[in-house]
Design a protein around this motif. Structure first.
Motif, PDB file in Angstrom:
ATOM      1  N   GLY A  99       0.760  -1.137  -0.065  1.00 33.96           N
ATOM      2  CA  GLY A  99       0.128  -0.096  -0.045  1.00 33.96           C
ATOM      3  C   GLY A  99       0.921   1.185  -0.138  1.00 33.96           C
ATOM      4  N   HIS A 140      -5.497   2.388  -2.715  1.00 30.11           N
ATOM      5  CA  HIS A 140      -4.504   1.532  -2.010  1.00 30.11           C
ATOM      6  C   HIS A 140      -3.853   1.920  -0.985  1.00 30.11           C
ATOM      7  CE1 HIS A 140      -4.554  -0.933  -5.703  1.00 30.11           C
ATOM      8  NE2 HIS A 140      -4.588   0.189  -6.559  1.00 30.11           N
ATOM      9  N   VAL A 188      -4.656  -2.431   2.985  1.00 33.92           N
ATOM     10  CA  VAL A 188      -3.621  -3.576   2.989  1.00 33.92           C
ATOM     11  C   VAL A 188      -3.673  -4.498   4.191  1.00 33.92           C
ATOM     12  CG1 VAL A 188      -1.332  -4.127   2.457  1.00 33.92           C
ATOM     13  CG2 VAL A 188      -2.459  -2.704   1.122  1.00 33.92           C
TER      14      VAL A 188
END
Length: 388
Positions: free
Chosen positions: A173, A355, A360
């Motif tokens: 990420g 992201h 993550v």
């Protein structure tokens, strides 16, 4: 409650493996999950020692890899034995832990660069690492493996033939708060410090392995992209000297600026217009996400995470590892007007926002809970391979 132990040579803010482990640690704690760390420091070895020569630096790094893989493994096993309820994530070197996070495949990297056999034989540490990881992936060291991309999961099977632990794909990420677009004043200040004109198109290259990451290709591309200045971040003094010589031979030395190693790449990314990454191999290339988060489009080869997030003509370009296509795309971005450049920056930023490290870390915690349940049920390491 799930309890996490992260194992890595070092865990600290920044880029690379240490930065990934640090970002996960921060998000685990933000989610209220207890997390501990086992690093080379906890194992009793100091990594930060000054070295006057490139050879000295390479020898020190080789020694650290071997030490943490052997003696570090023994001490990590003792550490984990005292925490039987914890789920452990291992990043690099140590041959212990429930989950191994694959930050790169040495053999895949060497093959991508060419002259594979010579590159392996000339460096005994490469042979050591290849043998160590064959045991890691084909044995019962770990309960699961994390690959950073689908391509990396495929390469695991291609390199090792059979991977015993199940493979889960979880990409890296980006800290979208730290890595964010800057303002015009900050951009001008950084360029002024580096001697770069405010209105120049700046292509930034970031990396410590100039050959593998293709700096020579980016330098040669400047001959066909006359409006572009190349800002090079990273590298040792010897590497910078050799790259400078290449730039002079190519007649573009006046448009190559070497910033050296910098503790914080954010101001430099904010001062750039495009990231150029003509790499032969990347396990993930976190710098791609970091650039996009700063509103910087990307020109990259088909490596690592780039094929999954770079969309031609929207937030960057995917190119062959050749000078001409790199130069064509750099020149194309150089020719954009101010309004169109801003549209590119916004699209790049929106890509990165999908992201974040929080998302993550949530996937890592989901994996940890499945491992925790398996351990509680007394199930052994699964004999399976593949990607999920």
């Amino acid at each position: 409650m799930t309890r996490i132990v992260q194992i890595a040579p070092s865990i600290e803010p920044g880029s690379g493996v240490a930065g990934v482990a640090y970002a996960l640690e921060r998000e685990f704690r933000a989610a209220g999950v207890p997390v501990e760390r086992f690093t080379a420091a906890e194992a009793g070895r100091t990594l930060d020692r000054p070295h006057r020569t490139t050879l000295g630096l390479h020898l020190a790094r080789a020694g650290n890899v071997i030490w943490f893989s052997t003696l570090g493994t023994r001490r990590a096993k003792r550490y984990l034995a005292e925490r039987p309820d914890a789920v452990s994530f291992t990043h690099n070197d140590v041959m212990a832990g429930d989950v191994y996070v694959n930050h790169g495949l040495l053999q895949a990297a060497m093959r991508a660069r060419g002259n594979y056999a010579w590159r392996m034989v000339r460096n005994p540490v490469h042979l050591f690492t290849a043998f160590r990881d064959r045991i890691r992936y084909r044995g019962r060291t770990h309960r699961a493996v994390v690959a950073l991309t689908g391509e990396e999961a495929r390469l695991l099977t291609e390199v090792y033939g059979r991977v015993r632990p199940p493979v889960t794909v979880i990409p890296n990420g980006v800290d979208v708060e730290r890595f964010s677009p800057g303002d015009a004043a900050g951009r001008a200040a950084v360029r002024g410090e580096l001697g770069i004109a405010v209105d120049a198109t700046v292509a930034i290259f970031i990396g410590h392995e100039f050959e593998r990451k293709g700096l020579h290709l980016a330098i040669d591309a400047l001959r066909m992209a006359p409006g572009v200045v190349l800002l090079v971040v990273g590298g040792s003094s010897d590497m910078i000297r050799r790259a400078g010589s290449q730039a002079r031979r190519a007649g573009v030395a006046g448009r190559v600026v070497f910033a050296g190693e910098r503790p914080d790449p954010v101001p430099l990314l904010r001062a750039a217009d495009v990231l150029v990454l003509p790499s032969a191999y990347e396990a993930n290339a976190l710098v791609v996400l970091e650039a996009l988060a700063c509103g910087v489009p990307v020109v990259s080869t088909h490596v690592g995470f780039a094929p999954d997030i770079v969309v031609d003509g929207e937030n960057g370009f995917l190119v062959e590892r050749k000078v001409a296509p790199i130069a064509t795309r750099l020149a194309e971005l150089d020719g954009l007007d101010a309004a169109t450049r801003e549209e590119w920056r916004q699209r790049a930023r929106r890509t990165a926002e999908q992201h974040s490290w929080r998302e993550v870390a949530a996937r890592y915690l989901e994996l940890a809970r499945s491992i925790e349940a398996r351990k509680a049920a007394g199930r052994p390491t699964d004999r399976a391979a593949g990607a999920s």
